[in-house]
Design an enzyme around this catalytic site. Structure first.
Site, PDB file in Angstrom:
ATOM      1  N   CYS B 139       3.464   1.453   2.180  1.00 41.21           N
ATOM      2  CA  CYS B 139       4.437   2.216   1.389  1.00 41.21           C
ATOM      3  C   CYS B 139       5.859   1.747   1.656  1.00 41.21           C
ATOM      4  CB  CYS B 139       4.302   3.713   1.667  1.00 41.21           C
ATOM      5  SG  CYS B 139       4.468   4.155   3.407  1.00 41.21           S
ATOM      6  N   HIS B 215       9.533   8.818   4.413  1.00 37.73           N
ATOM      7  CA  HIS B 215      10.250   7.905   5.299  1.00 37.73           C
ATOM      8  C   HIS B 215      11.670   7.774   4.752  1.00 37.73           C
ATOM      9  CE1 HIS B 215       6.496   6.490   7.109  1.00 37.73           C
ATOM     10  NE2 HIS B 215       6.007   6.256   5.913  1.00 37.73           N
TER      11      HIS B 215
END
Lengths: 339, 339
Positions: B139, B215
């Site tokens: 990702c 994140h």
């Protein structure tokens, strides 16, 4: 059609506005916002009319956010106001706006009990009829009421000791909570709050822990005579706004299931009774339940409106609210996944 | 129709399965599960066929979960397998199942780069054509690729220093992470991972912090010659799988917006470039972006299938994938709310 407005478009307000706008007997006139932020844009994107303080209209216009009028104009048009402002502001709105205008209003559980009639659909729907000011009790109290009431109707409750493990903050709460601490309050307000709805002997203590998803609440209930057996609880909650789960072992599993089944905002609207926490010594039982703190009171807000206005009777109202929120399906899906 | 199966129905697998089942040129034959838990029930509830290890069939039957066959039978039927098993198990499946059966497979970023061709749709779609084994990079790497590529096409990148603030665990991650610690890894694998896709000078350091949503990654990019000005970035990302947000200031606001706009699982599928983090001294820029870690790679998994099989050309594939996932609308809604 009953003309409803929602004053305050935060965690509860946005959910109640969604529900009102789907209700066949209600018309959502609009919602109020006090800050021209992303939530204001969300309301407009969702097709809702936005009303702001007259003195703030310019700041919304400066951000290109369409405004339909002032908060005062909206309140004037409404038959009933759902006040979903932040804790303690509801009572100020009552003094400054609703009382002078003789406007009916529904308040949230963050207000003191004195703001209005403490409401839970399952417990006292009919008693709220015609009351000008109603307070939907908090998410935890609402959940305790939904669970205690069916038990109390079938077994003689002698005493309840409630222990709450509260989430520290909502996911979108800018205030936050202590990250490196559990704090607590003996004799928390929850016992009094439950008693404002049900006449039952109860004490409560609340611990607050650093996470954002679900309150995990529990009770030890002692009985005069036999306590319900574990198997008997399934029948008691078959038609209640409570999901009965056998195998869930973390709050995150319930949230993940709500996401996986495509629920908007992962709202389940019902507390989840956690049957693998059940313990009993014959005259008492211990049971824990997870409360989706953001969404549990939405159903009660809708039912409070119908009760206050008299547009629907109790059973019809609760059934219609369940339909709008999808509660029967959500309960069945969760019970299936965690069977 | 291309016959696709998904081996492993976890965070990535369940999302890829949803997307494959909506793709007009693919048929989802089924998904695999190794444990008879709530996710297995979810798959059946969602109308998917479930395949389990032959030796586990009894344990699923004991829980009343309908099984359509064995993992081996499913793989045999498929033209392509999307392997979404947990980190490090993909390469084992390659050795034990896919290679012996000469079966094509797509792997995830948790596998070593040696497992297959490192793929990002925007960067190297055409080079993956016909490759038997493709690895969709992680990702974070996917997000770095989506953001670096358009910049590198328009400005001469001299160097990138990447700093990642990683979430500690996914919402549903039973493993969890340290609650009272930030840990870090200098020279993290992300730089190598980006270089497996784009030839660019990059170093990276990763910090892991105790939260579950997004994140938060960042880069300081230095240039040979002029750096892009802030205003120029909007144009660069207009048609990219990247949302460009002006006013978001916490990751929770983005998650809340995704919930409020009714996105399933609050998946946005795109990194959010946080324009209020932009800084520049003329020859370099600093910029941060939020990565919805669970959903970003879903688009690349779908495009990897089309590239590998040749059923669609790059632009058609990316457009169709965007349509299935609703990426254009999601990007537009987020950019509107945080304009």
């Amino acid at each position: 059609m009953l003309n409803v407005c929602v004053n305050g478009y935060g965690t509860i307000g946005k959910r109640v506005a969604d529900a009102v706008s789907k209700h066949p007997k209600m018309k959502l006139l609009g919602v109020t916002k006090y800050t021209p932020d992303q939530d204001a844009k969300l309301a407009v994107m969702a097709g809702m009319k936005l009303f702001v303080p007259a003195e703030s209209a310019k700041s919304f216009a400066a951000k290109g956010i369409e405004v339909s009028g002032s908060v005062e104009e909206l309140v004037n048009m409404a038959d009933i106001v759902v006040d979903a402002s932040s804790d303690g502001n509801g009572v100020k709105n009552k003094q400054n706006i609703y009382l002078p205008k003789r406007k009916k209003a529904i308040f949230q559980g963050g207000e003191e009990a004195s703001v209005g009639f403490s409401f839970n659909a399952r417990c006292n729907f009919d008693l709220a009829a015609g009351k000008e000011y109603i307070r939907v009790v908090s998410c935890n109290t609402t959940s305790y009421c939904r669970i205690i009431k069916p038990i109390g109707e079938n077994y003689r409750i002698k005493n309840i000791d409630a222990l709450l493990i509260r989430r520290g903050a909502d996911l979108n709460d800018a205030k936050g909570s202590a990250l490196n601490a559990v704090d607590w309050k003996a004799k928390s307000h929850h016992a009094d709050d439950v008693r404002s709805v049900i006449d039952v002997p109860i004490s409560s203590i609340a611990f607050k822990v650093p996470h954002t998803h679900c309150h995990i609440n529990s009770m030890r209930i002692t009985f005069d005579g036999a306590a319900p057996k574990k198997d008997e609880l399934y029948g008691l909650f078959k038609n209640e706004r409570v999901a009965v789960l056998n195998t869930a072992s973390t709050s995150s599993q319930i949230v993940e299931a709500a996401r996986d089944t495509g629920l908007k905002r992962f709202d389940t609207f019902v507390p989840a009774l956690l049957m693998n926490t059940f313990m009993s010594n014959g005259s008492d039982i211990f049971i824990a339940f997870a409360v989706p703190q953001e969404s549990v009171v939405v159903a009660e807000n809708i039912d409070a409106i119908t009760s206050q206005s008299g547009i629907l009777q109790k059973n019809d109202s609760m059934r219609m609210t369940d339909d709008i929120l999808g509660i029967t399906k959500i309960k069945s899906q969760l019970e299936n996944m965690f069977s």
